[in-house]
Design a protein around this motif. Structure first.
Motif, PDB file in Angstrom:
ATOM      1  N   LYS A   1       0.804  -1.216   0.000  1.00  0.00           N
ATOM      2  CA  LYS A   1       0.000   0.000   0.000  1.00  0.00           C
ATOM      3  C   LYS A   1       0.842   1.274   0.000  1.00  0.00           C
ATOM      4  CE  LYS A   1      -3.575  -2.412   2.643  1.00  0.00           C
ATOM      5  NZ  LYS A   1      -4.214  -2.526   3.986  1.00  0.00           N
ATOM      6  N   SER A   2       1.995   1.240   0.685  1.00  0.00           N
ATOM      7  CA  SER A   2       2.786   2.456   0.810  1.00  0.00           C
ATOM      8  C   SER A   2       4.283   2.141   0.863  1.00  0.00           C
ATOM      9  CB  SER A   2       2.368   3.217   2.076  1.00  0.00           C
ATOM     10  OG  SER A   2       3.148   4.367   2.280  1.00  0.00           O
ATOM     11  N   MET A   3       4.732   1.544   1.980  1.00  0.00           N
ATOM     12  CA  MET A   3       6.139   1.207   2.171  1.00  0.00           C
ATOM     13  C   MET A   3       6.216  -0.192   2.769  1.00  0.00           C
ATOM     14  SD  MET A   3       7.161   4.894   3.864  1.00  0.00           S
ATOM     15  CE  MET A   3       8.929   4.665   3.875  1.00  0.00           C
ATOM     16  N   TYR A   4       7.426  -0.766   2.763  1.00  0.00           N
ATOM     17  CA  TYR A   4       7.583  -2.109   3.321  1.00  0.00           C
ATOM     18  C   TYR A   4       8.965  -2.291   3.932  1.00  0.00           C
ATOM     19  CZ  TYR A   4       9.889  -3.080  -1.191  1.00  0.00           C
ATOM     20  OH  TYR A   4      10.712  -3.044  -2.290  1.00  0.00           O
ATOM     21  N   ARG A   5       9.006  -3.148   4.945  1.00  0.00           N
ATOM     22  CA  ARG A   5      10.271  -3.512   5.571  1.00  0.00           C
ATOM     23  C   ARG A   5      11.094  -4.329   4.585  1.00  0.00           C
ATOM     24  NH1 ARG A   5      13.113  -7.555   7.087  1.00  0.00           N
ATOM     25  NH2 ARG A   5      11.580  -8.985   6.259  1.00  0.00           N
ATOM     26  N   SER A   6      12.310  -3.906   4.372  1.00  0.00           N
ATOM     27  CA  SER A   6      13.190  -4.593   3.432  1.00  0.00           C
ATOM     28  C   SER A   6      14.522  -4.849   4.106  1.00  0.00           C
ATOM     29  CB  SER A   6      13.399  -3.734   2.177  1.00  0.00           C
ATOM     30  OG  SER A   6      14.386  -4.290   1.351  1.00  0.00           O
ATOM     31  N   GLY A   7      14.912  -6.109   4.188  1.00  0.00           N
ATOM     32  CA  GLY A   7      16.221  -6.442   4.725  1.00  0.00           C
ATOM     33  C   GLY A   7      16.975  -7.266   3.704  1.00  0.00           C
ATOM     34  N   TRP A   8      18.261  -7.068   3.587  1.00  0.00           N
ATOM     35  CA  TRP A   8      19.039  -7.781   2.571  1.00  0.00           C
ATOM     36  C   TRP A   8      20.350  -8.262   3.179  1.00  0.00           C
ATOM     37  CZ3 TRP A   8      17.488  -9.461  -2.008  1.00  0.00           C
ATOM     38  CH2 TRP A   8      18.425  -9.889  -2.949  1.00  0.00           C
ATOM     39  N   VAL A   9      20.645  -9.537   2.959  1.00  0.00           N
ATOM     40  CA  VAL A   9      21.902 -10.124   3.411  1.00  0.00           C
ATOM     41  C   VAL A   9      22.657 -10.590   2.182  1.00  0.00           C
ATOM     42  CG1 VAL A   9      20.848 -12.395   3.749  1.00  0.00           C
ATOM     43  CG2 VAL A   9      22.940 -11.823   4.977  1.00  0.00           C
ATOM     44  N   LEU A  10      23.974 -10.534   2.245  1.00  0.00           N
ATOM     45  CA  LEU A  10      24.770 -10.771   1.051  1.00  0.00           C
ATOM     46  C   LEU A  10      24.506 -12.114   0.395  1.00  0.00           C
ATOM     47  CD1 LEU A  10      28.511 -11.552   1.908  1.00  0.00           C
ATOM     48  CD2 LEU A  10      26.566 -12.360   3.217  1.00  0.00           C
ATOM     49  N   ASP A  11      24.514 -12.108  -0.950  1.00  0.00           N
ATOM     50  CA  ASP A  11      24.568 -13.324  -1.742  1.00  0.00           C
ATOM     51  C   ASP A  11      26.021 -13.628  -2.073  1.00  0.00           C
ATOM     52  OD1 ASP A  11      21.704 -13.558  -2.046  1.00  0.00           O
ATOM     53  OD2 ASP A  11      21.830 -11.906  -3.454  1.00  0.00           O
ATOM     54  N   TYR A  12      26.786 -12.567  -2.307  1.00  0.00           N
ATOM     55  CA  TYR A  12      28.228 -12.668  -2.535  1.00  0.00           C
ATOM     56  C   TYR A  12      28.836 -11.363  -2.007  1.00  0.00           C
ATOM     57  CZ  TYR A  12      26.810 -10.113  -6.767  1.00  0.00           C
ATOM     58  OH  TYR A  12      26.255  -9.216  -7.645  1.00  0.00           O
ATOM     59  N   PRO A  13      30.090 -11.417  -1.517  1.00  0.00           N
ATOM     60  CA  PRO A  13      30.627 -10.286  -0.748  1.00  0.00           C
ATOM     61  C   PRO A  13      31.212  -9.149  -1.574  1.00  0.00           C
ATOM     62  CG  PRO A  13      32.193 -12.077  -0.742  1.00  0.00           C
ATOM     63  CD  PRO A  13      30.986 -12.588  -1.485  1.00  0.00           C
ATOM     64  N   VAL A  14      30.430  -8.645  -2.545  1.00  0.00           N
ATOM     65  CA  VAL A  14      30.848  -7.512  -3.377  1.00  0.00           C
ATOM     66  C   VAL A  14      29.719  -6.480  -3.361  1.00  0.00           C
ATOM     67  CG1 VAL A  14      31.564  -6.789  -5.690  1.00  0.00           C
ATOM     68  CG2 VAL A  14      32.220  -9.056  -4.847  1.00  0.00           C
ATOM     69  N   ASN A  15      30.067  -5.196  -3.330  1.00  0.00           N
ATOM     70  CA  ASN A  15      29.046  -4.147  -3.190  1.00  0.00           C
ATOM     71  C   ASN A  15      27.987  -4.179  -4.289  1.00  0.00           C
ATOM     72  OD1 ASN A  15      30.806  -3.188  -5.190  1.00  0.00           O
ATOM     73  ND2 ASN A  15      31.024  -1.144  -4.308  1.00  0.00           N
ATOM     74  N   ALA A  16      28.322  -4.728  -5.452  1.00  0.00           N
ATOM     75  CA  ALA A  16      27.342  -4.835  -6.536  1.00  0.00           C
ATOM     76  C   ALA A  16      26.094  -5.586  -6.096  1.00  0.00           C
ATOM     77  CB  ALA A  16      27.966  -5.540  -7.742  1.00  0.00           C
ATOM     78  N   ASN A  17      26.248  -6.550  -5.196  1.00  0.00           N
ATOM     79  CA  ASN A  17      25.114  -7.350  -4.741  1.00  0.00           C
ATOM     80  C   ASN A  17      24.091  -6.517  -3.968  1.00  0.00           C
ATOM     81  OD1 ASN A  17      24.462  -9.792  -2.218  1.00  0.00           O
ATOM     82  ND2 ASN A  17      23.591  -9.769  -4.262  1.00  0.00           N
ATOM     83  N   PHE A  18      24.533  -5.466  -3.301  1.00  0.00           N
ATOM     84  CA  PHE A  18      23.636  -4.590  -2.545  1.00  0.00           C
ATOM     85  C   PHE A  18      23.172  -3.392  -3.388  1.00  0.00           C
ATOM     86  CE2 PHE A  18      25.512  -7.041   0.760  1.00  0.00           C
ATOM     87  CZ  PHE A  18      24.606  -7.043   1.806  1.00  0.00           C
ATOM     88  N   LEU A  19      23.715  -3.270  -4.603  1.00  0.00           N
ATOM     89  CA  LEU A  19      23.406  -2.104  -5.428  1.00  0.00           C
ATOM     90  C   LEU A  19      22.701  -2.516  -6.725  1.00  0.00           C
ATOM     91  CD1 LEU A  19      26.746  -0.202  -4.749  1.00  0.00           C
ATOM     92  CD2 LEU A  19      24.486   0.287  -3.787  1.00  0.00           C
ATOM     93  N   ARG A  20      23.428  -3.118  -7.623  1.00  0.00           N
ATOM     94  CA  ARG A  20      22.808  -3.537  -8.893  1.00  0.00           C
ATOM     95  C   ARG A  20      21.643  -4.487  -8.652  1.00  0.00           C
ATOM     96  NH1 ARG A  20      25.293  -6.990 -14.037  1.00  0.00           N
ATOM     97  NH2 ARG A  20      23.874  -8.718 -13.731  1.00  0.00           N
ATOM     98  N   ASP A  21      21.813  -5.453  -7.743  1.00  0.00           N
ATOM     99  CA  ASP A  21      20.797  -6.491  -7.562  1.00  0.00           C
ATOM    100  C   ASP A  21      19.560  -5.997  -6.824  1.00  0.00           C
ATOM    101  OD1 ASP A  21      22.429  -8.278  -8.868  1.00  0.00           O
ATOM    102  OD2 ASP A  21      23.373  -9.013  -7.046  1.00  0.00           O
ATOM    103  N   LEU A  22      19.623  -4.790  -6.271  1.00  0.00           N
ATOM    104  CA  LEU A  22      18.466  -4.227  -5.577  1.00  0.00           C
ATOM    105  C   LEU A  22      17.894  -2.991  -6.271  1.00  0.00           C
ATOM    106  CD1 LEU A  22      19.490  -4.486  -1.807  1.00  0.00           C
ATOM    107  CD2 LEU A  22      17.752  -5.800  -3.011  1.00  0.00           C
ATOM    108  N   TYR A  23      18.760  -2.162  -6.859  1.00  0.00           N
ATOM    109  CA  TYR A  23      18.302  -0.862  -7.338  1.00  0.00           C
ATOM    110  C   TYR A  23      18.435  -0.659  -8.841  1.00  0.00           C
ATOM    111  CZ  TYR A  23      18.773  -0.368  -2.330  1.00  0.00           C
ATOM    112  OH  TYR A  23      18.670  -0.582  -0.977  1.00  0.00           O
ATOM    113  N   GLY A  24      18.982  -1.644  -9.547  1.00  0.00           N
ATOM    114  CA  GLY A  24      18.960  -1.584 -10.999  1.00  0.00           C
ATOM    115  C   GLY A  24      17.515  -1.615 -11.482  1.00  0.00           C
ATOM    116  N   SER A  25      17.182  -0.851 -12.493  1.00  0.00           N
ATOM    117  CA  SER A  25      15.777  -0.716 -12.895  1.00  0.00           C
ATOM    118  C   SER A  25      15.167  -2.040 -13.344  1.00  0.00           C
ATOM    119  CB  SER A  25      15.642   0.331 -14.002  1.00  0.00           C
ATOM    120  OG  SER A  25      16.421  -0.020 -15.129  1.00  0.00           O
ATOM    121  N   LYS A  26      16.000  -2.998 -13.782  1.00  0.00           N
ATOM    122  CA  LYS A  26      15.488  -4.291 -14.239  1.00  0.00           C
ATOM    123  C   LYS A  26      15.828  -5.430 -13.279  1.00  0.00           C
ATOM    124  CE  LYS A  26      15.607  -3.075 -19.156  1.00  0.00           C
ATOM    125  NZ  LYS A  26      16.105  -3.440 -20.503  1.00  0.00           N
ATOM    126  N   ALA A  27      16.369  -5.113 -12.119  1.00  0.00           N
ATOM    127  CA  ALA A  27      16.783  -6.154 -11.186  1.00  0.00           C
ATOM    128  C   ALA A  27      15.586  -6.828 -10.533  1.00  0.00           C
ATOM    129  CB  ALA A  27      17.693  -5.554 -10.110  1.00  0.00           C
TER     130      ALA A  27
END
Length: 547
Positions: A438-464
């Motif tokens: 409806k508005s906002m949601y709790r989002s938690g993310w733990v690494l899939d692999y230990p590189v910053n791309a996993n917390f960036l591209r895999d979450l905030y890329g427009s097609k991710a």
């Protein structure tokens, strides 16, 4: 991916298992009673979990509960060394590339699935082709998008049926060798291969994938025994396992709990051997209750509140409003009081301990300032409806902190804020994936692999696939694409750090705090449970005392 505990999305991240790291507290077990008695190599464990969201198929788990079971049943090509995050081969003999675009994988011979089938190069290639195919509706299919021919098996929405059932970039060379051709360079591609989506599948899977998802056959340290839905999943040690991480116990029961309090009561009475997270109601006294059995351990996960940008409320919002809402949250007080010092306020979009982590990338948006918060919201035209809600799963201890965040926003800005609870993590994820938040949601993310791309591209890329809030940021996408095409990991990491800085201009989420494990173990466990960087115990290394 895995949110944290209770993502890959942690319920309370996915998550890639790291080798053992030290737990918090007394590093010595000597004289503590934890190592009294003898070890029973066939002793079994009961650990807390929740009902997996989907059938147990490698590419169908984006949350930590299903992932936790899958990684007990399967072993992949690689994992990571403790502390350093360096690649460590498991089923792979080697994973190499001379140009970051063309990769060669050589397998260790002699591995078998639990049904006796050999694990071959074809087991991996067939698994990846099936998992990437849009007709098979795998939640993590986007993970294969780097491979040449992905678009042929997974056309964009509205472009019709797949042109092929095989990605042209995958070639079987022999039983123990295959090659991967990517669309363009990805310097950290070998790091990605540690995630569960890349597990192999036996021929038996393809005869009836739906049935297999209820009774999976893997190649890992444990083999599947049973699944009583909404109650428990039982796995037993696989004595024919070829990997270096053989199980030191006889098996595991993944036991469902609808509330953290119920799990904690069972832990205290030794009917449960591991609890994922101590309830908020017990954080002040759990160390006194459990003594040496209390566990405190930092890991690489982050807690956010995410915006559902597909809603009318946020679709055309001025970014100043988002910044103002973030500045209205007193993270320091909430982590110290409501969360009893068990979390550290977040100042970035990437979790600590990950390659490329940089503090303060969130800038002033993560700094509590009620006056500025009100001004930003006013300048941005205000919050539509002057009311927000935060969706969360009620089977983990989230209500207390959600209420505290809402109270801080209400007090700082006058905007009404309420919690929107769903009965369990599965229901919460289903709402997100159907775009019914409806508005906002709790989002938690733990690494899939230990590189910053996993917390960036895999979450905030427009097609991710992980971009469940439909966030769009053209500048971020362009920098992320440039980072992926860099020649080395170091170059990639630096470019992703630049991409991360653009997120502060229009927040995709409100970073709240970095996670830490506040857990506990029973008196049946021998010694301290070893933990990985993903915040899970390394269950293969857990030993059980003789009765």
């Amino acid at each position: 991916m895995r949110g944290a505990k209770s993502a890959k999305w942690v319920t309370g991240a996915i998550v890639v298992a790291m080798a053992a790291t030290a737990c918090g507290g007394d590093k010595s077990d000597s004289g503590s009673g934890l190592t009294d008695g003898k070890v029973d190599p066939n002793g079994t464990l009961v650990v807390q979990t929740s009902e997996p969201q989907n059938p147990l198929q490698p590419a169908n788990a984006k949350e930590s509960q299903g992932h936790r079971v899958l990684k007990s049943l399967f072993s992949g090509l690689v994992t990571y060394e403790p502390g350093t995050g360096k690649i460590k081969n498991i089923n792979a003999e080697s994973v190499t590339s001379s140009d970051a675009k063309h990769w060669t994988v050589k397998l260790k011979p002699g591995w078998k699935f639990h049904n006796g089938e050999p694990v071959t190069a074809k087991s991996y290639v067939d698994s990846w082709n099936w998992s990437a195919n849009t007709k098979n509706n795998q939640i993590n299919s986007q993970w294969f998008a780097d491979i040449e021919g992905y678009d042929d098996v997974h056309p964009a929405k509205g472009e019709g049926d797949p042109k092929s059932d095989k990605m042209s970039g995958l070639k079987v060379v022999s039983d123990t060798e295959f090659t991967i051709a990517l669309k363009s360079k990805v310097s950290y591609f070998n790091y990605k291969l540690g995630y569960s989506v890349w597990y192999p599948l036996p021929d038996a899977f393809f005869k009836n994938p739906k049935e297999y998802g209820q009774k999976p056959v893997g190649n890992g340290p444990y083999k599947f025994e049973s699944w009583d839905h909404n109650d428990k999943i039982v796995v037993k040690r696989f004595d024919g396992y070829q990997g270096p991480d053989k199980a030191k116990n006889g098996g595991i029961t993944f036991k469902n709990y609808t509330t953290a309090d119920a799990a904690y009561n069972d832990l205290r009475s030794n009917n449960l051997d591991w609890i994922e997270q101590i309830p908020d109601t017990s954080l002040t006294n759990y160390k006194q209750d459990l003594g040496d059995r209390a566990i405190t351990n930092e890991y690489s996960a982050i807690q956010d509140v995410a915006f559902a940008f597909y809603t009318d409320q946020w679709k055309s919002i001025d970014p100043k409003v988002l910044t103002g809402l973030s500045m209205a949250i007193d993270r320091d007080t909430i982590t110290k009081t409501t969360l009893h010092g068990s979390r550290v306020p977040a100042t970035s979009f990437v979790a600590k301990g990950v390659i490329g982590y940089q503090a303060n990338s969130c800038g002033e948006a993560c700094t509590f300032n009620p006056e500025k918060a009100k001004q930003y919201i006013k300048d941005g035209g205000g919050v539509p409806g002057n009311k927000i809600s935060i969706q969360y799963n009620a089977d983990q201890p989230h209500k207390t902190w959600v209420d505290a965040v809402c109270n801080s926003i209400r007090k700082s800005t006058g905007i009404e804020c309420v919690g929107d609870s769903k009965p369990n993590f599965k229901a919460d994820l289903d709402q997100r994936e159907k775009k019914q938040v409806k508005s906002m949601y709790r989002s938690g993310w733990v690494l899939d692999y230990p590189v910053n791309a996993n917390f960036l591209r895999d979450l905030y890329g427009s097609k991710a696939d992980g971009n469940q809030g439909a966030y769009e940021n053209k500048e971020f996408d362009e920098l992320a694409a440039k980072a992926d095409q860099a020649n080395t990991l170091d170059e990639t990491v630096k470019l992703y750090q630049e991409a991360e800085k653009t997120l502060a201009k229009k927040l995709p989420v409100i970073p709240l705090w970095y996670y830490a494990t506040n857990a506990g173990q029973s008196t049946k466990v021998y010694g301290k449970m070893p933990y990985g960087q993903d915040g899970d115990p390394i269950l293969t290394d857990v030993q059980v005392k003789q009765k």
